[in-house]
Design an enzyme around this catalytic site. Sequence first.
Site, PDB file in Angstrom:
ATOM      1  N   SER A 278       0.858  -1.191   0.000  1.00 20.80           N
ATOM      2  CA  SER A 278       0.000   0.000   0.000  1.00 20.80           C
ATOM      3  C   SER A 278       0.892   1.239   0.000  1.00 20.80           C
ATOM      4  CB  SER A 278      -0.950  -0.024   1.199  1.00 20.80           C
ATOM      5  OG  SER A 278      -1.918   0.983   1.079  1.00 20.80           O
ATOM      6  N   ASN A 279       0.381   2.369   0.449  1.00 15.98           N
ATOM      7  CA  ASN A 279       1.188   3.592   0.498  1.00 15.98           C
ATOM      8  C   ASN A 279       0.740   4.429   1.694  1.00 15.98           C
ATOM      9  OD1 ASN A 279      -1.087   5.380  -0.398  1.00 15.98           O
ATOM     10  ND2 ASN A 279      -0.937   4.040  -2.172  1.00 15.98           N
ATOM     11  N   ARG A 280       1.370   5.581   1.867  1.00 17.43           N
ATOM     12  CA  ARG A 280       1.178   6.360   3.104  1.00 17.43           C
ATOM     13  C   ARG A 280       0.007   7.328   3.062  1.00 17.43           C
ATOM     14  NH1 ARG A 280       5.804   5.716   6.099  1.00 17.43           N
ATOM     15  NH2 ARG A 280       7.651   5.084   4.961  1.00 17.43           N
TER      16      ARG A 280
END
Length: 399
Positions: free
Chosen positions: A206-208
Amino acid sequence: MRPFDGRRVLLVVSGGIAAYKSAFLSRRLIQAGASVDVILTEAAQRFVGAETFEGITGRQVHTKLWQTAMAHLDLGKSADVIVVAPATADLISSMAVGGAKDLASATLLAAEAPVIVCPAMNTRMWKHPATQANICSLLKFGYDIVGPAEGPLAEGESGVGRLVEPEEIMASIGKALESHSRFEGLKVVVTAGPTRSSLDPVRFLSNRSSGRMGYSLARASWRRGGSVTLITGPAMPTSTFGLSVIEVETAQEMQEALKAELAEADVLIMTAAVADFEVVRMPDAKIKKEGSEGLTLSLHPGPDLLLETKSLREKNGIFTLGFALETEDAIENGRDKMERKGMQLVAVNVANEPGAGFEVETNRISLVHSSGKVEELPLATKEELADQLLDHIESAMDE
Ligand code: CTP
């Protein structure tokens, strides 16, 4: 903060256990830049003191009809919006029949500003046909009824009757204070937050992204009168009052929801940070640590939601604002994405700039128009930027 800055809110507090929540509400209003006058009914003063509100608002609290001659006329006249929270069964009944026996009801009877009523009472009192008939009368007068919510009540009971949370009342006040906008009656779809792609049954890529920018844009679109669907990946929980929310996890789920919602949409705001990569073959079992030294995973790109919906958006004439997160050649790359993916406006972020990008409250955006024009928006909170971006969408739609 728009639309609260410099506006006058009259807060009428009647006597219920939830009166303490109105102290929080007055604090939030002051923080947002509004000035707040408070009327406490006699019963309210049993639950919370005038000094509490005076300390928060810095203004004298009003309690008596004859404290100052004509107070009941002046207070209502100077207000941009009136909020009754909590509104007890007794005050609601007085408002329904045009009572004017105390400062609260007399002021409400004389006022011309929009009125938001937030009921709070025991669930049996709320369900009584008398209260329901009174609420019908208030709706006929054009008052906005917010709540009550369901949950635990005083004296260990539970049911419908709780005062809605201050954030929800704030949202309703914001909507009442917002001026007429091009968004009124439009269907707006906003995507927000990250998506996840599974690596194995327990892990994901995923990402932030926190979802802040997208949620702020969705709330601001609703305040302006849009009917808003927020399609969100797993984001930081914040208020979604008034929004129709679809929760998704993967890019595929977001794509399905998006295609369905775009059938009727007028505007798409695409802030979601879609996970770009997926494992080529998802293992059925958890990848074990033992023997995994030098483990390599083969990835391939997942669906690009803007590309996949380009022809549908063009066919339906859906105005699209997208984002571009870049680390180099930001404007050029943003412009390229705008053309390739079919957007009318693109908000370009530079990921490695302080105060901008993921996981922070603020952002700095370069706004690229389809004409090629580039505008630098100064560093601001994501809430403030949301309104600036909507202003740009409104004027671009008019062009
Ligand atoms: N976007 C999308 N589908 C994806 C990835 C991105 O619809 N799979 C959308 C984003 O919501 C954003 C715009 O496309 O509005 C640009 O996203 P960005 O992450 O900047 O670019 P990518 O297309 O992913 O390209 P790259 O990562 O190579 O810069």
